[in-house]
Enzyme design. Sequence first.
Site, PDB file in Angstrom:
ATOM      1  N   ALA A  96       0.689  -1.270  -0.098  1.00 26.34           N
ATOM      2  CA  ALA A  96       0.147  -0.039  -0.053  1.00 26.34           C
ATOM      3  C   ALA A  96       0.895   1.158   0.020  1.00 26.34           C
ATOM      4  O   ALA A  96       1.908   1.181   0.905  1.00 26.34           O
ATOM      5  CB  ALA A  96      -0.798   0.047   1.340  1.00 26.34           C
ATOM      6  N   HIS A  97       0.500   2.229  -0.987  1.00 29.53           N
ATOM      7  CA  HIS A  97       1.510   3.405  -0.874  1.00 29.53           C
ATOM      8  C   HIS A  97       0.466   4.542  -1.664  1.00 29.53           C
ATOM      9  O   HIS A  97      -0.247   4.574  -2.311  1.00 29.53           O
ATOM     10  CB  HIS A  97       2.647   3.273  -1.745  1.00 29.53           C
ATOM     11  CG  HIS A  97       2.480   2.894  -3.182  1.00 29.53           C
ATOM     12  ND1 HIS A  97       2.118   1.580  -3.325  1.00 29.53           N
ATOM     13  CD2 HIS A  97       2.636   3.465  -4.183  1.00 29.53           C
ATOM     14  CE1 HIS A  97       2.235   1.370  -4.772  1.00 29.53           C
ATOM     15  NE2 HIS A  97       2.312   2.581  -5.225  1.00 29.53           N
TER      16      HIS A  97
END
Length: 137
Positions: A96-97
């Site tokens: 996740a980013h």
Amino acid sequence: MFKHLSNQCIFCLIVQKEKPCFQMYEDDLFFGFLDTHPFNPGNTLLIPKIHYRWVYDVPQFGAFFETAKKIGLAIQKATKCHSINFLTLGYQIQHAHIRIISRFKNDGHENGILLYEVKKISDNKMKELATSIQMYL
Ligand SMILES: [Zn+2]
């Protein structure tokens, strides 16, 4: 803290400091560093320190975006960009980013973010950018 980290994931290696990066942010939950394939100068990646597949898998979703905002405002002060974009796709790196992207007049992205419009920025300039963003955090 690192028990959920994956050895296969480049972002997990960065959090573990096993891969170098231009870091400008770290707290108990999140880690921020410059994207080495930036859409614009100051383009930052904010990630959870624990490996989650998608942004919406992060239990502290609100804090994740509050932190992105704080960094975005620091990027705006450091780069004098006219606005900030927050982009979450998640197909290239499966950790996740949030991509925090400075926007400038005539930056080649028109009314969106063109994924092939990547800027070449020297390591020295990247160091300078990380340091100046950090000054506003
Ligand atoms: Zn990971």
